[in-house]
Scaffold this motif. Sequence first.
Motif, mmCIF file in Angstrom:
data_model
loop_
_atom_site.group_PDB
_atom_site.id
_atom_site.type_symbol
_atom_site.label_atom_id
_atom_site.label_comp_id
_atom_site.label_asym_id
_atom_site.label_seq_id
_atom_site.Cartn_x
_atom_site.Cartn_y
_atom_site.Cartn_z
ATOM 1 N N LEU A 19 -85.131 -16.064 -79.164
ATOM 2 C CA LEU A 19 -86.364 -15.457 -78.677
ATOM 3 C C LEU A 19 -86.181 -14.003 -78.277
ATOM 4 O O LEU A 19 -86.993 -13.161 -78.597
ATOM 5 N N GLU A 20 -85.090 -13.679 -77.603
ATOM 6 C CA GLU A 20 -84.929 -12.312 -77.109
ATOM 7 C C GLU A 20 -84.800 -11.290 -78.232
ATOM 8 O O GLU A 20 -85.005 -10.104 -78.032
ATOM 9 N N HIS A 21 -84.498 -11.729 -79.448
ATOM 10 C CA HIS A 21 -84.369 -10.804 -80.567
ATOM 11 C C HIS A 21 -85.645 -10.659 -81.375
ATOM 12 O O HIS A 21 -85.748 -9.767 -82.196
ATOM 13 N N VAL A 22 -86.608 -11.520 -81.166
ATOM 14 C CA VAL A 22 -87.813 -11.501 -81.992
ATOM 15 C C VAL A 22 -88.559 -10.185 -81.864
ATOM 16 O O VAL A 22 -88.961 -9.603 -82.849
ATOM 17 N N ALA A 23 -88.731 -9.694 -80.643
ATOM 18 C CA ALA A 23 -89.507 -8.470 -80.442
ATOM 19 C C ALA A 23 -88.767 -7.242 -80.957
ATOM 20 O O ALA A 23 -89.358 -6.191 -81.119
ATOM 21 N N ARG A 25 -94.204 -10.696 -85.933
ATOM 22 C CA ARG A 25 -93.175 -10.802 -84.881
ATOM 23 C C ARG A 25 -93.795 -11.242 -83.567
ATOM 24 O O ARG A 25 -93.230 -12.063 -82.847
ATOM 25 N N SER A 26 -94.978 -10.702 -83.260
ATOM 26 C CA SER A 26 -95.659 -11.089 -82.017
ATOM 27 C C SER A 26 -96.070 -12.556 -82.051
ATOM 28 O O SER A 26 -95.901 -13.279 -81.071
ATOM 29 N N ARG A 45 -93.021 -14.693 -81.583
ATOM 30 C CA ARG A 45 -92.611 -14.703 -80.175
ATOM 31 C C ARG A 45 -93.446 -15.726 -79.395
ATOM 32 O O ARG A 45 -92.926 -16.509 -78.608
ATOM 33 N N LYS A 50 -92.345 -19.253 -80.339
ATOM 34 C CA LYS A 50 -91.096 -19.641 -79.678
ATOM 35 C C LYS A 50 -91.351 -20.039 -78.224
ATOM 36 O O LYS A 50 -90.726 -20.964 -77.712
ATOM 37 N N LEU A 51 -92.270 -19.352 -77.576
ATOM 38 C CA LEU A 51 -92.617 -19.710 -76.197
ATOM 39 C C LEU A 51 -93.341 -21.051 -76.124
ATOM 40 O O LEU A 51 -93.331 -21.706 -75.088
ATOM 41 N N GLU A 69 -100.044 -14.629 -75.663
ATOM 42 C CA GLU A 69 -98.744 -14.935 -75.051
ATOM 43 C C GLU A 69 -98.945 -15.481 -73.635
ATOM 44 O O GLU A 69 -98.318 -16.460 -73.241
#
Length: 163
Positions: A56-60, A88-89, A92, A95-96, A141
């Motif tokens: 997740l931390e790499h998606v943005a 990408r958004s 993200r 993934k959340l 989000e």
Amino acid sequence: VGLPEERARYEIIRGSVEELVRAGILDGGGVPLPSYRVVIPGEGGLEGGGGGTPPLEHVADWDGAVPYPEAKRKPSPDPAYDDGGVGRSLLRVVKLSEGLSGRALRRAPLRAHTICIGEGHGGAKDDGIDIPMVVYLSALEEAVRRAVKEEKITKENTQKKKN
């Protein structure tokens, strides 16, 4: 039936957001939302894809997205569309959303619209129509974070009742 996997969650949310664009509620910038295969490395989307999904931390932080093959890209004043940022958004958000049911996922885009108009989420008009995609994705989000939190509380309460 189990909970939807990442690809299914992405397509559920993508389809719901596309409906809001078709209805004129969101400003889609004239560009369709990218499919999962376009966004995920190894699925034909981003350069250098070695398969699998990054954390997740790499998606943005992904760079080097290729243009969406589903459409001819048009310049858009909405920064969420630049360099594949919408995909990408959305990824993200997906993934959340792990642990949410299909029903909860289909509710999230409408909850995001409510956040946009009800809480004056920067840039949303009072009438709730033609919301810029970058504003909406931020609200989406937030809607997913709230849904995950509610799901966690519900599970905890159910466990307490069983004990």
